[in-house]
Design a protein around this motif. Sequence first.
Motif, mmCIF file in Angstrom:
data_model
loop_
_atom_site.group_PDB
_atom_site.id
_atom_site.type_symbol
_atom_site.label_atom_id
_atom_site.label_comp_id
_atom_site.label_asym_id
_atom_site.label_seq_id
_atom_site.Cartn_x
_atom_site.Cartn_y
_atom_site.Cartn_z
ATOM 1 N N ARG A 48 12.881 1.756 9.765
ATOM 2 C CA ARG A 48 12.198 0.599 10.337
ATOM 3 C C ARG A 48 10.699 0.865 10.237
ATOM 4 N NH1 ARG A 48 13.965 -0.798 16.068
ATOM 5 N NH2 ARG A 48 15.831 -1.367 14.918
ATOM 6 N N TRP A 49 10.023 0.086 9.410
ATOM 7 C CA TRP A 49 8.606 0.276 9.141
ATOM 8 C C TRP A 49 7.773 -0.476 10.170
ATOM 9 C CZ3 TRP A 49 7.572 3.909 5.690
ATOM 10 C CH2 TRP A 49 8.524 4.200 4.725
ATOM 11 N N ALA A 50 6.606 0.101 10.520
ATOM 12 C CA ALA A 50 5.679 -0.544 11.448
ATOM 13 C C ALA A 50 4.261 -0.129 11.099
ATOM 14 C CB ALA A 50 6.004 -0.146 12.882
ATOM 15 N N CYS A 51 3.314 -0.916 11.567
ATOM 16 C CA CYS A 51 1.897 -0.694 11.293
ATOM 17 C C CYS A 51 1.120 -0.871 12.595
ATOM 18 C CB CYS A 51 1.447 -1.700 10.234
ATOM 19 S SG CYS A 51 -0.290 -1.665 9.853
ATOM 20 N N SER A 52 0.065 -0.088 12.780
ATOM 21 C CA SER A 52 -0.699 -0.174 14.030
ATOM 22 C C SER A 52 -1.624 -1.383 14.102
ATOM 23 C CB SER A 52 -1.507 1.105 14.241
ATOM 24 O OG SER A 52 -2.452 1.265 13.191
ATOM 25 N N ASP A 53 -1.973 -1.983 12.972
ATOM 26 C CA ASP A 53 -2.862 -3.154 12.986
ATOM 27 C C ASP A 53 -2.559 -4.037 11.781
ATOM 28 O OD1 ASP A 53 -4.912 -5.042 12.964
ATOM 29 O OD2 ASP A 53 -6.432 -3.603 13.592
ATOM 30 N N TYR A 54 -1.798 -5.088 12.013
ATOM 31 C CA TYR A 54 -1.363 -5.966 10.922
ATOM 32 C C TYR A 54 -2.474 -6.863 10.384
ATOM 33 C CZ TYR A 54 3.433 -4.448 11.494
ATOM 34 O OH TYR A 54 4.570 -3.698 11.534
ATOM 35 N N SER A 55 -3.663 -6.829 10.993
ATOM 36 C CA SER A 55 -4.790 -7.570 10.420
ATOM 37 C C SER A 55 -5.463 -6.770 9.304
ATOM 38 C CB SER A 55 -5.817 -7.933 11.497
ATOM 39 O OG SER A 55 -6.540 -6.795 11.925
ATOM 40 N N ILE A 56 -5.222 -5.459 9.265
ATOM 41 C CA ILE A 56 -5.803 -4.581 8.243
ATOM 42 C C ILE A 56 -4.830 -4.379 7.080
ATOM 43 C CG2 ILE A 56 -6.632 -2.238 7.768
ATOM 44 C CD1 ILE A 56 -7.689 -2.210 10.660
ATOM 45 N N ALA A 57 -3.562 -4.163 7.397
ATOM 46 C CA ALA A 57 -2.540 -3.958 6.367
ATOM 47 C C ALA A 57 -1.205 -4.451 6.897
ATOM 48 C CB ALA A 57 -2.438 -2.490 5.993
ATOM 49 N N THR A 58 -0.352 -4.870 5.980
ATOM 50 C CA THR A 58 1.006 -5.257 6.359
ATOM 51 C C THR A 58 1.977 -4.291 5.708
ATOM 52 O OG1 THR A 58 1.248 -6.775 4.485
ATOM 53 C CG2 THR A 58 0.402 -7.691 6.546
ATOM 54 N N ILE A 59 3.156 -4.209 6.288
ATOM 55 C CA ILE A 59 4.228 -3.422 5.688
ATOM 56 C C ILE A 59 5.518 -4.201 5.904
ATOM 57 C CG2 ILE A 59 4.548 -1.987 7.738
ATOM 58 C CD1 ILE A 59 5.134 0.352 5.681
ATOM 59 N N ASP A 60 6.250 -4.434 4.809
ATOM 60 C CA ASP A 60 7.461 -5.251 4.936
ATOM 61 C C ASP A 60 8.687 -4.388 5.204
ATOM 62 O OD1 ASP A 60 8.363 -4.243 2.463
ATOM 63 O OD2 ASP A 60 7.918 -6.092 1.369
ATOM 64 N N GLU A 61 9.844 -5.023 5.293
ATOM 65 C CA GLU A 61 11.085 -4.316 5.633
ATOM 66 C C GLU A 61 11.512 -3.291 4.595
ATOM 67 O OE1 GLU A 61 12.048 -8.027 3.405
ATOM 68 O OE2 GLU A 61 10.891 -7.694 5.214
ATOM 69 N N ASP A 62 10.954 -3.383 3.375
ATOM 70 C CA ASP A 62 11.263 -2.413 2.324
ATOM 71 C C ASP A 62 10.215 -1.309 2.226
ATOM 72 O OD1 ASP A 62 13.619 -3.770 1.496
ATOM 73 O OD2 ASP A 62 12.360 -5.223 0.447
ATOM 74 N N GLY A 63 9.182 -1.352 3.080
ATOM 75 C CA GLY A 63 8.145 -0.329 3.073
ATOM 76 C C GLY A 63 6.959 -0.647 2.186
ATOM 77 N N LEU A 64 6.892 -1.856 1.637
ATOM 78 C CA LEU A 64 5.775 -2.235 0.778
ATOM 79 C C LEU A 64 4.537 -2.489 1.638
ATOM 80 C CD1 LEU A 64 4.788 -2.976 -2.104
ATOM 81 C CD2 LEU A 64 5.309 -5.351 -1.500
ATOM 82 N N ILE A 65 3.487 -1.694 1.407
ATOM 83 C CA ILE A 65 2.236 -1.805 2.150
ATOM 84 C C ILE A 65 1.265 -2.649 1.338
ATOM 85 C CG2 ILE A 65 0.276 -0.540 3.110
ATOM 86 C CD1 ILE A 65 2.171 1.942 3.152
ATOM 87 N N THR A 66 0.598 -3.599 2.001
ATOM 88 C CA THR A 66 -0.429 -4.431 1.366
ATOM 89 C C THR A 66 -1.711 -4.301 2.181
ATOM 90 O OG1 THR A 66 1.247 -6.008 0.625
ATOM 91 C CG2 THR A 66 -1.047 -6.763 0.613
ATOM 92 N N ALA A 67 -2.808 -3.910 1.512
ATOM 93 C CA ALA A 67 -4.100 -3.809 2.171
ATOM 94 C C ALA A 67 -4.730 -5.193 2.266
ATOM 95 C CB ALA A 67 -5.014 -2.863 1.394
#
Length: 75
Positions: A48-67
């Motif tokens: 289960r992926w999570a990020c501390s600040d989704y306004s800076i980067a996102t991470i989807d259910e497959d672990g794909l990180i987008t800046a």
Amino acid sequence: TISKSSSVFDGLVKEIRFGEDIIELTIGKTTTPYYEIYPAIAYNHNVRWACSDYSIATIDEDGLITALKDGEVTN
């Protein structure tokens, strides 16, 4: 004499090891972190992926990180 020489495996994940400590991305770029689950014979390999600040980067259910913008986030 009967002795217990090893513990019984409970099937739980004991550790997740990541390939890198820091991932640097430029705005708009994506990546998926490399990781290994230990022990490999654990029953559930779902992460289960999570990020501390989704306004800076996102991470989807497959672990794909987008800046999205400059900054730092943690998991």
